[in-house]
Design an enzyme around this catalytic site. Structure first.
Site, PDB file in Angstrom:
ATOM      1  N   SER A 102       0.787  -1.237   0.000  1.00  0.00           N
ATOM      2  CA  SER A 102       0.000   0.000   0.000  1.00  0.00           C
ATOM      3  C   SER A 102       0.819   1.286   0.000  1.00  0.00           C
ATOM      4  O   SER A 102       0.288   2.348  -0.286  1.00  0.00           O
ATOM      5  CB  SER A 102      -0.973   0.022   1.181  1.00  0.00           C
ATOM      6  N   LYS A 116       0.735   4.683   6.570  1.00  0.00           N
ATOM      7  CA  LYS A 116       0.187   5.552   5.520  1.00  0.00           C
ATOM      8  C   LYS A 116       0.824   6.933   5.629  1.00  0.00           C
ATOM      9  O   LYS A 116       1.506   7.255   6.596  1.00  0.00           O
ATOM     10  CB  LYS A 116      -1.338   5.709   5.662  1.00  0.00           C
TER      11      LYS A 116
END
EC number: 3.4.21.89
Length: 175
Positions: A40, A83
């Site tokens: 990700s 993230k």
């Protein structure tokens, strides 16, 4: 046993105990190690990259846009996600035409691959970041479970922000 030996053993035990307490406090409140799992954050980070996290800024709610953070996802598996912070409290994040806009201006996201397109995960494409939260996105937008799905992330759930990648050695980076 003589008294000198007992005193020396006692001194060693005290030194070892103090060192362990300092190490535990350091790990709990200052630095931690994290291993990236999954795609990700590509191309910035890859599976099995090893990072060191600084924890003081997240403990003091001093989180900045652009930082790469690790947080408790609060999912049933107890997973931690990594993230990038896009928006902080009070910011408006809008996703339109394949791009991210922060407070009305399109973000220059040089860390994304050139073919990366950002789409909203639902009909919702405009987000206002509430107090005590951040809005996060993965750098691999087509393969990232982030604030588009999870909503804003509470600062108290942040475990730290990445300061250095130490492995693989040929990709060591200071963030």
């Amino acid at each position: 046993m003589n008294n000198k030996l007992i005193k020396e053993i006692k001194d060693y035990m005290i030194s070892i105990t103090v060192a362990l307490v300092i190490a535990l406090l350091f790990h709990t409140y200052v630095f931690a190690r994290a291993t990236v799992q999954g795609p990700s954050m590509q191309p910035t980070l890859h599976n099995n990259d090893i990072l060191f996290l600084e924890k003081i800024s997240t403990e003091t709610s001093n989180v900045k846009r652009g930082q790469i953070v690790v947080f408790d996802s609060k999912d049933e598996n107890g997973d931690y996600y990594i993230k990038r912070v896009i928006g902080i409290a009070g910011d408006t994040v809008e996703i339109k035409n394949g791009h991210v806009y922060l407070n009305g201006s399109m973000l220059n996201e040089s860390y994304l691959s050139s073919n990366n397109i950002t789409e909203p995960s639902t009909d919702e494409s405009k987000y206002i970041v509430p107090d005590g939260c951040v809005f996060v996105l993965g750098d691999n937008r087509t393969n990232s479970k982030d604030s588009r799905v999870l909503g804003p992330i509470k600062i108290k759930d942040l475990k730290g922000h990445a300061v250095v990648r130490v492995f693989p050695f040929n990709k060591a980076t200071v963030f």
